[in-house]
Design a protein around this motif. Structure first.
Motif, PDB file in Angstrom:
ATOM      1  N   MET A 195       0.857  -1.175   0.000  1.00 21.28           N
ATOM      2  CA  MET A 195       0.000   0.000   0.000  1.00 21.28           C
ATOM      3  C   MET A 195       0.902   1.237   0.000  1.00 21.28           C
ATOM      4  SD  MET A 195      -2.978   1.064   2.740  1.00 21.28           S
ATOM      5  CE  MET A 195      -4.279  -0.025   2.277  1.00 21.28           C
ATOM      6  N   ASN A 196       0.686   2.133  -0.933  1.00 17.81           N
ATOM      7  CA  ASN A 196       1.518   3.330  -0.986  1.00 17.81           C
ATOM      8  C   ASN A 196       1.019   4.383   0.005  1.00 17.81           C
ATOM      9  OD1 ASN A 196      -0.732   4.426  -2.185  1.00 17.81           O
ATOM     10  ND2 ASN A 196       0.159   4.604  -4.206  1.00 17.81           N
ATOM     11  N   ARG A 197       1.774   5.463   0.134  1.00 13.71           N
ATOM     12  CA  ARG A 197       1.432   6.492   1.122  1.00 13.71           C
ATOM     13  C   ARG A 197       0.081   7.140   0.875  1.00 13.71           C
ATOM     14  NH1 ARG A 197       6.722   9.842   1.126  1.00 13.71           N
ATOM     15  NH2 ARG A 197       8.072   8.090   1.481  1.00 13.71           N
ATOM     16  N   ALA A 198      -0.243   7.404  -0.388  1.00 20.01           N
ATOM     17  CA  ALA A 198      -1.522   8.059  -0.699  1.00 20.01           C
ATOM     18  C   ALA A 198      -2.700   7.181  -0.277  1.00 20.01           C
ATOM     19  CB  ALA A 198      -1.600   8.377  -2.187  1.00 20.01           C
ATOM     20  N   ARG A 199      -2.597   5.893  -0.513  1.00 17.55           N
ATOM     21  CA  ARG A 199      -3.683   4.986  -0.096  1.00 17.55           C
ATOM     22  C   ARG A 199      -3.762   4.886   1.415  1.00 17.55           C
ATOM     23  NH1 ARG A 199      -4.389  -0.651  -3.125  1.00 17.55           N
ATOM     24  NH2 ARG A 199      -6.446  -0.686  -2.188  1.00 17.55           N
ATOM     25  N   THR A 200      -2.624   4.898   2.077  1.00 17.74           N
ATOM     26  CA  THR A 200      -2.618   4.863   3.539  1.00 17.74           C
ATOM     27  C   THR A 200      -3.278   6.114   4.099  1.00 17.74           C
ATOM     28  OG1 THR A 200      -0.582   3.582   3.503  1.00 17.74           O
ATOM     29  CG2 THR A 200      -1.147   4.665   5.574  1.00 17.74           C
ATOM     30  N   ILE A 201      -2.974   7.263   3.519  1.00 17.22           N
ATOM     31  CA  ILE A 201      -3.572   8.521   3.973  1.00 17.22           C
ATOM     32  C   ILE A 201      -5.078   8.504   3.757  1.00 17.22           C
ATOM     33  CG2 ILE A 201      -3.718  11.003   3.487  1.00 17.22           C
ATOM     34  CD1 ILE A 201      -0.673  10.905   3.021  1.00 17.22           C
ATOM     35  N   THR A 202      -5.531   8.027   2.605  1.00 16.89           N
ATOM     36  CA  THR A 202      -6.977   7.985   2.371  1.00 16.89           C
ATOM     37  C   THR A 202      -7.655   6.993   3.306  1.00 16.89           C
ATOM     38  OG1 THR A 202      -6.726   6.404   0.546  1.00 16.89           O
ATOM     39  CG2 THR A 202      -6.846   8.741  -0.038  1.00 16.89           C
ATOM     40  N   ALA A 203      -6.982   5.901   3.655  1.00 22.68           N
ATOM     41  CA  ALA A 203      -7.562   4.943   4.608  1.00 22.68           C
ATOM     42  C   ALA A 203      -7.698   5.569   5.994  1.00 22.68           C
ATOM     43  CB  ALA A 203      -6.702   3.686   4.680  1.00 22.68           C
ATOM     44  N   VAL A 242     -12.137   5.665  -2.367  1.00 22.45           N
ATOM     45  CA  VAL A 242     -10.847   5.920  -3.013  1.00 22.45           C
ATOM     46  C   VAL A 242      -9.795   4.928  -2.510  1.00 22.45           C
ATOM     47  CG1 VAL A 242      -8.970   7.608  -3.165  1.00 22.45           C
ATOM     48  CG2 VAL A 242     -11.316   8.315  -3.548  1.00 22.45           C
ATOM     49  N   THR A 243      -9.859   4.560  -1.249  1.00 27.75           N
ATOM     50  CA  THR A 243      -8.909   3.583  -0.710  1.00 27.75           C
ATOM     51  C   THR A 243      -9.116   2.217  -1.355  1.00 27.75           C
ATOM     52  OG1 THR A 243      -8.846   4.738   1.409  1.00 27.75           O
ATOM     53  CG2 THR A 243      -8.093   2.467   1.394  1.00 27.75           C
ATOM     54  N   ARG A 248      -8.060   9.192  -7.178  1.00 28.28           N
ATOM     55  CA  ARG A 248      -7.366   9.646  -5.985  1.00 28.28           C
ATOM     56  C   ARG A 248      -6.935  11.105  -6.126  1.00 28.28           C
ATOM     57  NH1 ARG A 248      -3.088   5.919  -5.382  1.00 28.28           N
ATOM     58  NH2 ARG A 248      -4.657   4.307  -5.480  1.00 28.28           N
ATOM     59  N   ARG A 249      -6.508  11.489  -7.314  1.00 28.51           N
ATOM     60  CA  ARG A 249      -6.095  12.871  -7.556  1.00 28.51           C
ATOM     61  C   ARG A 249      -7.282  13.822  -7.420  1.00 28.51           C
ATOM     62  NH1 ARG A 249      -3.673  13.127 -13.059  1.00 28.51           N
ATOM     63  NH2 ARG A 249      -2.429  11.486 -12.136  1.00 28.51           N
ATOM     64  N   VAL A 250      -8.416  13.465  -7.999  1.00 27.80           N
ATOM     65  CA  VAL A 250      -9.621  14.303  -7.897  1.00 27.80           C
ATOM     66  C   VAL A 250     -10.099  14.373  -6.448  1.00 27.80           C
ATOM     67  CG1 VAL A 250     -12.059  14.445  -8.552  1.00 27.80           C
ATOM     68  CG2 VAL A 250     -10.332  13.945 -10.280  1.00 27.80           C
ATOM     69  N   PHE A 251     -10.089  13.234  -5.755  1.00 26.72           N
ATOM     70  CA  PHE A 251     -10.473  13.218  -4.343  1.00 26.72           C
ATOM     71  C   PHE A 251      -9.572  14.134  -3.529  1.00 26.72           C
ATOM     72  CE2 PHE A 251      -9.402  11.519  -0.148  1.00 26.72           C
ATOM     73  CZ  PHE A 251     -10.620  11.641   0.480  1.00 26.72           C
ATOM     74  N   GLY A 252      -8.270  14.034  -3.732  1.00 23.76           N
ATOM     75  CA  GLY A 252      -7.328  14.865  -2.979  1.00 23.76           C
ATOM     76  C   GLY A 252      -7.563  16.353  -3.196  1.00 23.76           C
ATOM     77  N   MET A 253      -7.785  16.745  -4.440  1.00 23.60           N
ATOM     78  CA  MET A 253      -8.035  18.162  -4.727  1.00 23.60           C
ATOM     79  C   MET A 253      -9.371  18.607  -4.134  1.00 23.60           C
ATOM     80  SD  MET A 253      -5.483  19.515  -6.134  1.00 23.60           S
ATOM     81  CE  MET A 253      -6.166  21.047  -6.639  1.00 23.60           C
ATOM     82  N   ALA A 254     -10.412  17.800  -4.262  1.00 22.36           N
ATOM     83  CA  ALA A 254     -11.726  18.174  -3.739  1.00 22.36           C
ATOM     84  C   ALA A 254     -11.699  18.301  -2.219  1.00 22.36           C
ATOM     85  CB  ALA A 254     -12.773  17.142  -4.169  1.00 22.36           C
ATOM     86  N   PHE A 260      -1.184  15.640  -5.265  1.00 24.03           N
ATOM     87  CA  PHE A 260       0.063  15.968  -5.954  1.00 24.03           C
ATOM     88  C   PHE A 260       1.093  14.852  -5.905  1.00 24.03           C
ATOM     89  CE2 PHE A 260      -1.512  20.335  -5.032  1.00 24.03           C
ATOM     90  CZ  PHE A 260      -1.818  20.635  -6.343  1.00 24.03           C
ATOM     91  N   GLU A 261       1.072  14.012  -4.901  1.00 20.02           N
ATOM     92  CA  GLU A 261       2.000  12.889  -4.831  1.00 20.02           C
ATOM     93  C   GLU A 261       1.721  11.919  -5.960  1.00 20.02           C
ATOM     94  OE1 GLU A 261       3.356   8.885  -3.910  1.00 20.02           O
ATOM     95  OE2 GLU A 261       1.269   9.480  -3.866  1.00 20.02           O
ATOM     96  N   GLN A 262       0.476  11.698  -6.254  1.00 20.99           N
ATOM     97  CA  GLN A 262       0.118  10.799  -7.344  1.00 20.99           C
ATOM     98  C   GLN A 262       0.589  11.337  -8.684  1.00 20.99           C
ATOM     99  OE1 GLN A 262      -1.241   7.753  -7.459  1.00 20.99           O
ATOM    100  NE2 GLN A 262      -0.830   7.799  -5.287  1.00 20.99           N
ATOM    101  N   SER A 263       0.355  12.625  -8.926  1.00 20.58           N
ATOM    102  CA  SER A 263       0.726  13.174 -10.226  1.00 20.58           C
ATOM    103  C   SER A 263       2.240  13.232 -10.378  1.00 20.58           C
ATOM    104  CB  SER A 263       0.111  14.557 -10.427  1.00 20.58           C
ATOM    105  OG  SER A 263       0.586  15.443  -9.438  1.00 20.58           O
ATOM    106  N   ALA A 264       2.958  13.525  -9.302  1.00 18.55           N
ATOM    107  CA  ALA A 264       4.411  13.569  -9.383  1.00 18.55           C
ATOM    108  C   ALA A 264       4.971  12.166  -9.642  1.00 18.55           C
ATOM    109  CB  ALA A 264       4.996  14.139  -8.094  1.00 18.55           C
ATOM    110  N   HIS A 265       4.380  11.163  -9.019  1.00 14.36           N
ATOM    111  CA  HIS A 265       4.836   9.787  -9.200  1.00 14.36           C
ATOM    112  C   HIS A 265       4.522   9.285 -10.608  1.00 14.36           C
ATOM    113  CE1 HIS A 265       5.860   5.685  -8.231  1.00 14.36           C
ATOM    114  NE2 HIS A 265       4.654   5.287  -8.621  1.00 14.36           N
TER     115      HIS A 265
END
Length: 141
Positions: free
Chosen positions: A1-9, A62-63, A71-77, A124-129
């Motif tokens: 599980m990457n960091r973005a998924r952990t954060i959304t969880a 999203v998780t 995930r990108r849209v969720f993060g921005m919203a 932004f972590e998703q888009s950078a990755h």
């Protein structure tokens, strides 16, 4: 599980817990637009409980569905929504007004600030990755 998924969880678990706690611990405050009710440092009213439940359910979806664009849209919203709640919450927590639209306390303000940062990180972590160029040496491994 990457960091973005952990954060959304973590966001899903926290916001669903806060929404359920508001319904269980302060059900009468949900019927009024503004009350002095606080649950564990959080202001409780019907609108905020709905917002918390929506954030929690969206974060859970999203998780479980790990599509990067979702995930990108969720993060921005979530980042923009919590930026607005944070900006509204500071003056509302400093000088509580019975005629205000939301019952926001300092606990809400801190959580919205942390959620805003987490949401923008997820976006932004998703888009950078994903935008990182693939090197020839990476594909040979």
């Amino acid at each position: 599980m990457n960091r973005a998924r952990t954060i959304t969880a973590v966001l899903a678990a926290f916001y669903l817990l806060v929404a359920i706690a508001a319904v269980v611990l302060a059900p009468r405050s949900l019927a009024h637009a503004y009350t002095e009710n606080m649950v564990a440092g959080f202001g409780v009213d019907a609108i905020l409980t709905i917002v918390h439940a929506v954030i929690g359910v969206a974060a859970l979806i999203v998780t479980l569905k790990a599509f990067p664009v979702v995930r990108r849209v969720f993060g921005m919203a979530v980042g923009v929504a919590c930026l607005g709640l944070f900006a509204y919450g500071i003056p509302a927590a400093i000088d509580p007004n019975p005629d205000a639209g939301f019952n926001i306390g300092w606990g809400n303000v801190v959580v919205y600030a942390l959620t805003m940062v987490a949401g923008f990180y997820v976006a932004f972590e998703q888009s950078a990755h994903e935008d990182r160029p693939v090197l020839a040496s990476d594909s040979e491994r």
